[in-house]
Design a protein around this motif. Structure first.
Motif, PDB file in Angstrom:
ATOM      1  N   LEU B  88       0.818  -1.211   0.000  1.00 27.09           N
ATOM      2  CA  LEU B  88       0.000   0.000   0.000  1.00 27.09           C
ATOM      3  C   LEU B  88       0.852   1.261   0.000  1.00 27.09           C
ATOM      4  N   PHE B  89       1.765   1.360   0.977  1.00 30.81           N
ATOM      5  CA  PHE B  89       2.471   2.634   1.146  1.00 30.81           C
ATOM      6  C   PHE B  89       3.626   2.790   0.166  1.00 30.81           C
ATOM      7  N   LEU B  90       4.125   1.682  -0.366  1.00 31.21           N
ATOM      8  CA  LEU B  90       5.306   1.793  -1.230  1.00 31.21           C
ATOM      9  C   LEU B  90       5.047   1.360  -2.660  1.00 31.21           C
ATOM     10  N   TRP B  91       3.902   0.755  -2.931  1.00 32.04           N
ATOM     11  CA  TRP B  91       3.621   0.413  -4.327  1.00 32.04           C
ATOM     12  C   TRP B  91       2.395   1.147  -4.835  1.00 32.04           C
ATOM     13  N   THR B  92       1.210   0.845  -4.304  1.00 31.32           N
ATOM     14  CA  THR B  92      -0.002   1.349  -4.951  1.00 31.32           C
ATOM     15  C   THR B  92      -0.100   2.870  -4.873  1.00 31.32           C
ATOM     16  N   PHE B  93       0.085   3.437  -3.662  1.00 33.77           N
ATOM     17  CA  PHE B  93       0.036   4.904  -3.575  1.00 33.77           C
ATOM     18  C   PHE B  93       1.075   5.555  -4.485  1.00 33.77           C
ATOM     19  N   PRO B  94       2.365   5.217  -4.306  1.00 31.72           N
ATOM     20  CA  PRO B  94       3.357   5.965  -5.091  1.00 31.72           C
ATOM     21  C   PRO B  94       3.262   5.728  -6.595  1.00 31.72           C
ATOM     22  N   VAL B  95       2.889   4.511  -7.028  1.00 31.56           N
ATOM     23  CA  VAL B  95       2.881   4.306  -8.474  1.00 31.56           C
ATOM     24  C   VAL B  95       1.769   5.138  -9.099  1.00 31.56           C
ATOM     25  N   LEU B  96       0.641   5.271  -8.394  1.00 32.02           N
ATOM     26  CA  LEU B  96      -0.445   6.084  -8.950  1.00 32.02           C
ATOM     27  C   LEU B  96      -0.096   7.567  -8.901  1.00 32.02           C
ATOM     28  N   VAL B  97       0.612   7.968  -7.823  1.00 33.63           N
ATOM     29  CA  VAL B  97       1.091   9.348  -7.783  1.00 33.63           C
ATOM     30  C   VAL B  97       2.055   9.587  -8.942  1.00 33.63           C
ATOM     31  N   GLY B  98       2.867   8.561  -9.247  1.00 34.49           N
ATOM     32  CA  GLY B  98       3.804   8.696 -10.358  1.00 34.49           C
ATOM     33  C   GLY B  98       3.080   8.868 -11.683  1.00 34.49           C
ATOM     34  N   LEU B  99       2.068   8.032 -11.925  1.00 37.20           N
ATOM     35  CA  LEU B  99       1.306   8.164 -13.171  1.00 37.20           C
ATOM     36  C   LEU B  99       0.626   9.522 -13.232  1.00 37.20           C
ATOM     37  N   GLY B 100       0.055   9.958 -12.097  1.00 40.09           N
ATOM     38  CA  GLY B 100      -0.592  11.265 -12.059  1.00 40.09           C
ATOM     39  C   GLY B 100       0.408  12.375 -12.324  1.00 40.09           C
ATOM     40  N   ASN B 101       1.585  12.234 -11.718  1.00 35.13           N
ATOM     41  CA  ASN B 101       2.639  13.203 -11.904  1.00 35.13           C
ATOM     42  C   ASN B 101       3.028  13.332 -13.357  1.00 35.13           C
ATOM     43  N   TYR B 102       3.163  12.176 -14.010  1.00 33.66           N
ATOM     44  CA  TYR B 102       3.574  12.215 -15.405  1.00 33.66           C
ATOM     45  C   TYR B 102       2.468  12.806 -16.265  1.00 33.66           C
ATOM     46  N   LEU B 103       1.225  12.379 -16.019  1.00 39.43           N
ATOM     47  CA  LEU B 103       0.160  12.639 -16.985  1.00 39.43           C
ATOM     48  C   LEU B 103      -0.596  13.927 -16.740  1.00 39.43           C
ATOM     49  N   VAL B 104      -0.813  14.290 -15.454  1.00 35.82           N
ATOM     50  CA  VAL B 104      -1.717  15.424 -15.207  1.00 35.82           C
ATOM     51  C   VAL B 104      -1.233  16.715 -15.868  1.00 35.82           C
ATOM     52  N   PRO B 105       0.030  17.133 -15.677  1.00 32.39           N
ATOM     53  CA  PRO B 105       0.429  18.381 -16.342  1.00 32.39           C
ATOM     54  C   PRO B 105       0.317  18.287 -17.857  1.00 32.39           C
ATOM     55  N   LEU B 106       0.638  17.116 -18.434  1.00 32.07           N
ATOM     56  CA  LEU B 106       0.519  16.980 -19.890  1.00 32.07           C
ATOM     57  C   LEU B 106      -0.934  17.069 -20.322  1.00 32.07           C
ATOM     58  N   MET B 107      -1.811  16.432 -19.554  1.00 35.60           N
ATOM     59  CA  MET B 107      -3.218  16.383 -19.963  1.00 35.60           C
ATOM     60  C   MET B 107      -3.917  17.725 -19.808  1.00 35.60           C
ATOM     61  N   ILE B 108      -3.460  18.549 -18.853  1.00 37.08           N
ATOM     62  CA  ILE B 108      -4.122  19.838 -18.679  1.00 37.08           C
ATOM     63  C   ILE B 108      -3.353  20.934 -19.382  1.00 37.08           C
ATOM     64  N   GLY B 109      -2.284  20.581 -20.089  1.00 37.40           N
ATOM     65  CA  GLY B 109      -1.549  21.586 -20.844  1.00 37.40           C
ATOM     66  C   GLY B 109      -0.744  22.530 -19.979  1.00 37.40           C
ATOM     67  N   ALA B 110      -0.130  22.016 -18.920  1.00 43.66           N
ATOM     68  CA  ALA B 110       0.728  22.848 -18.080  1.00 43.66           C
ATOM     69  C   ALA B 110       2.185  22.485 -18.337  1.00 43.66           C
ATOM     70  N   ARG B 111       3.072  23.371 -17.961  1.00 41.24           N
ATOM     71  CA  ARG B 111       4.491  23.094 -18.192  1.00 41.24           C
ATOM     72  C   ARG B 111       5.089  22.201 -17.121  1.00 41.24           C
ATOM     73  N   ASP B 112       4.502  22.229 -15.949  1.00 39.80           N
ATOM     74  CA  ASP B 112       4.985  21.367 -14.864  1.00 39.80           C
ATOM     75  C   ASP B 112       3.919  21.381 -13.786  1.00 39.80           C
ATOM     76  N   MET B 113       4.218  20.725 -12.675  1.00 46.32           N
ATOM     77  CA  MET B 113       3.321  20.820 -11.523  1.00 46.32           C
ATOM     78  C   MET B 113       3.442  22.231 -10.932  1.00 46.32           C
ATOM     79  N   ALA B 114       2.519  22.569 -10.021  1.00 47.15           N
ATOM     80  CA  ALA B 114       2.537  23.908  -9.446  1.00 47.15           C
ATOM     81  C   ALA B 114       3.796  24.140  -8.615  1.00 47.15           C
TER      82      ALA B 114
END
Lengths: 209, 568
Positions: B88-114
């Motif tokens: 839970l704490f070292l696989w599922t949470f972080p891997v989804l945060v990683g996917l979100g990290n990679y994809l969210v700025p690209l999907m919303i057209g931002a240059r990076d995270m805030a």
């Protein structure tokens, strides 16, 4: 390639207007982002206190022997003075912020120092109260929750004073606050937060006995 | 057909980091690029996935015979605690945060995270969590044996008497992970609220972004409650307060409230991004717009709201008063409504679509089918009479593994395959991917399906030995468990070899419709040459409408057959 763009004229013009507004918003408003993020953080932080408060209420309403033997309640007079000092310091730091807003650095420093003094007085009063108490943190749920709540809040007051010290130090760096002062705004917000938490805490621990 | 060219412009920029993997060293630096951080998250957490999986295979090896013979009972206790915590704490949470990290700025057209630096700090806490968690194997007395939920009074036992014991290390690890998650939550919420590209209104925002927002809002309001409980537990263990210690007048059930107030919504923190992945993958590979996009997007937020009032269903057997049981039974069952809306939306999306059974599509469909099953057993468990009957049995274990492995891990795999060409510019090997899917799907069913009948028969969870009558189901589950272990091998082989030598497939091999496919693959630093101006909503398949107004962008062409039949 036949680059067919649906309604190029209308939508594009619209889009360009939007662009001008939003891009300005996005690229030149890093401080706005920080403020938004900081408020989100404070709201989240307040849930820790809320869970402690909820725990306190559950314990107080369900424990048969709430006070340890020899304890009948808490002294409220000095904590009340403490409360007044802490709550008024919120107004003082607001004045400091206004001075900074008007680019009057010395007024800012003066009122920030007063805030820090009032915060320190609060911590000092808290420490005096702790020393005079006839019970400790191992004295049942009453002692445990009392020291947990006041201690955790005291840590936040200490953090606030440290942040204020940092902001005071930064005011001596030439031109540091010329292009905005998110750090000061955040410190001030944090200080208000600490105050509001204390008012709830005071009501729960000292008023509701 | 008057379709628009779908190739993103080949921009040549003076970028410090050209594509992967020739520059693999940057993944070992304190980078503030959200794409580097995303891949750091994904790879690091996959490493912990293998560790947690090893623990589970040792447990399945132990359970293949009724007697406790492979490992000692205390070791078994430590193994299931560490298995749950690592997963839970070292696989599922972080891997989804990683996917979100990679994809969210690209999907919303931002240059990076805030907050890019905060983002990097959040990531580098994950290895610290791993070291703290796993170092508990080295202290006297070994790791915590109280399960991943660390209920007192079990978790208050400290047989060695040391200050640094397995339980304390566990709490510290969870605390660091909590700080990392809160910082991540602040970052995601700020990014999604304030960094969307010009013209990207809320209902032009992809469903994945909605689901990440919904999940991160849960982190912000839920995680602090667990932090509060953990602080009190730590004080009980270390300095002898009496919050949860019954022999000193404390109330251990209160800890359960703190714990589940966060840890049940935490399931939605993990499953919502998986839902978002399904919503993104299905339209691309079925060539149809997401059915009921607005409702699917809003149902994510609905889950966030409802999830704040369901936690007591974990405590039906904890002397909970009956009015509370009934109340929380109803609220728990309410979650089925937004989840059901999503499933209907997905099914309607692929209905009549030009379905291509690529690996990500297979994983998405497999994940949805498993989610349906897990959702139905979830309704069983929300019902008070059944829950009291199967409380603490393998039925519960089977249920939540169907959620976590069947739906969430499958969703993660779907995402990794789907966006692999985005992250690397290369295509994975379709044959190995299909083999991976077959092994995973079969392994999931073999491992977790038998747990349901075993649980209904009364096999308690967290035991190293059991009565002979349960042997049949346990042997099948163990075989499935080893199969799941085996299934990671083609995946690793596929990822490593494709990243190094996979076929280069350009910027948008799926002919997908979305901001993330508008830029080059892998994207350059700061993502976009020019910030896109969004002029229409997502999933515009079959509509021939441009997505952005200011740069050449995708219309839609036929999905090339060649991509589904790759030489491997």
């Amino acid at each position: 390639m036949t680059a067919e763009r649906a309604n190029p004229s209308g939508e594009l013009r619209n889009a360009q207007e939007v662009e001008v507004n939003v891009r300005h918003h996005q690229e030149h408003d890093a401080a706005g982002n920080s403020k938004f993020g900081f408020i989100a953080f404070l709201l989240s932080e307040s849930v820790i206190f809320l869970s402690f408060f909820a725990g306190y209420i559950v314990y107080k309403t369900t424990t048969p022997d709430w006070y340890p033997s020899g304890v009948t309640g808490l002294e409220t007079r000095e904590p009340f003075i403490n409360t007044l000092v802490l709550v008024s310091s919120s107004f003082v730091i607001y004045v400091a912020e206004r001075y900074l807003h008007d680019k009057k650095l010395w007024g800012f420093r003066l009122f920030l120092l007063v805030t820090m003094a009032m915060g320190s007085y609060f911590l000092f009063g808290q420490a005096m109260e702790w020393r005079s108490l006839p019970f400790g943190y191992q004295s049942g749920l009453f002692g445990g929750t009392f020291f947990l709540l006041t201690g955790f809040h005291g840590l936040h007051v200490l953090t606030g004073i440290l942040l204020q010290t940092l902001m005071l130090g930064r005011s001596f760096m030439p031109g540091n606050y010329d292009n905005g002062f998110f750090g000061v705004e955040a410190t001030s917000l944090f200080w208000h937060f600490v105050d509001v938490i204390w008012i709830v805490l005071y009501t729960l621990i000292y008023v509701w006995q | 057909m008057t379709n628009i060219s779908i190739e993103a412009p080949e921009t040549v920029r003076g970028q410090p980091y050209p594509g992967a993997p020739d520059n693999w060293r940057r993944f070992f630096t304190f980078s503030t690029d959200h794409k580097v951080i995303g891949i750091q998250y994904i790879v690091t957490s996959f490493f912990f996935f293998l560790i947690g999986g090893t623990f589970s295979m040792i447990m399945r090896g132990e359970l293949i015979t009724p007697d406790a013979d492979l490992v000692d009972r205390t070791v078994y206790n430590a193994l299931f605690t560490m298995h749950g915590s690592v997963m839970l704490f070292l696989w599922t949470f972080p891997v989804l945060v990683g996917l979100g990290n990679y994809l969210v700025p690209l999907m919303i057209g931002a240059r990076d995270m805030a907050f890019p630096r905060l983002n990097a700090v959040s990531f580098w806490m994950i290895p610290v969590v791993g070291v703290l968690m796993l170092s508990s194997f080295l202290v006297p007395g070994g790791p915590s044996q109280s399960g991943w939920w660390a209920y007192p009074p079990v978790s208050l036992q400290n047989p060695t008497g040391n200050l640094i014991n397995g339980q304390v290390l566990w709490i510290l690890a969870v605390a660091v992970s909590g700080v990392s998650s809160i910082m991540g939550g602040v970052n995601f919420v700020t990014t999604i609220f304030r960094m969307r590209a010009p013209g990207m209104t809320w209902f032009r925002t992809p469903a994945f972004v909605w689901s990440v927002l919904a999940a991160q809002l849960i982190q912000l309001y839920g995680l602090p409650a667990l932090t509060g409980g953990a602080v009190m537990l730590l004080l009980d263990i270390t300095i002898g307060t009496s919050f949860f210690a019954p022999e000193r007048g404390g109330n251990p059930v209160l800890y359960q409230h703190f714990f589940w107030f966060y840890s049940h919504p935490a399931v939605y923190v993990m499953v919502l991004p998986a839902f978002g992945i399904f919503s993104e993958v299905l339209p691309v590979h079925a060539r149809k717009p997401l059915f009921g996009y607005r409702v699917i997007a809003a149902s994510s937020i609905l889950i966030t709201v409802v999830s704040g009032s369901v936690w007591v269903h974990h405590m039906f057997a904890s002397a909970t008063p009956s009015w509370m049981r009934i109340l929380f039974m109803v609220t728990s069952m309410l979650v089925a409504i937004p989840s059901g809306i999503k499933v209907f939306g997905w099914v309607a999306t692929i209905w009549g679509g030009k379905i291509r059974f690529t690996t990500p599509m297979l994983f998405a469909l497999g994940g949805i089918s498993n989610w349906l099953f897990a959702g139905i057993t979830g309704i069983f468990l929300a019902s008070v009479p059944i829950d009291i009957h199967v409380n603490n049995t393998y039925f519960v274990v089977g249920h939540f593994h169907y959620v976590l492995y069947g739906a969430i891990v499958m969703g993660i795999y779907a995402a990794i395959y789907h966006w692999f060409p985005k992250m690397t510019g290369r295509m994975y090997y379709e044959g190995l991917g299909k083999l991976h899917f077959a092994l995973t799907y079969l392994g999931t069913a073999l491992t977790f399906l038998p747990m349901h009948p075993a649980g209904l028969m009364g096999l308690p969870r967290r035991v190293a030995s059991y009565d002979l009558e349960f042997a049949y189901w346990n042997v099948i589950a163990s075989i499935g468990g080893f199969l799941l272990g085996l299934s990671t091998l083609p995946f690793i082989l596929n990822m490593v070899s494709s990243w190094i030598r996979g076929e280069k497939v350009g910027n948008n091999p799926w002919r997908a419709y979305g901001l993330e496919w508008l830029t080059s693959s892998p994207p350059t630093v700061e993502n976009f040459e020019e910030l896109p101006i969004v002029v229409s909503g997502p999933y515009g398949y079959g509509r021939s409408r441009p997505l952005v107004g200011n740069i050449p962008n995708p219309g839609l062409t036929e999905f090339p057959e060649s991509l589904t039949q790759q030489k491997s």
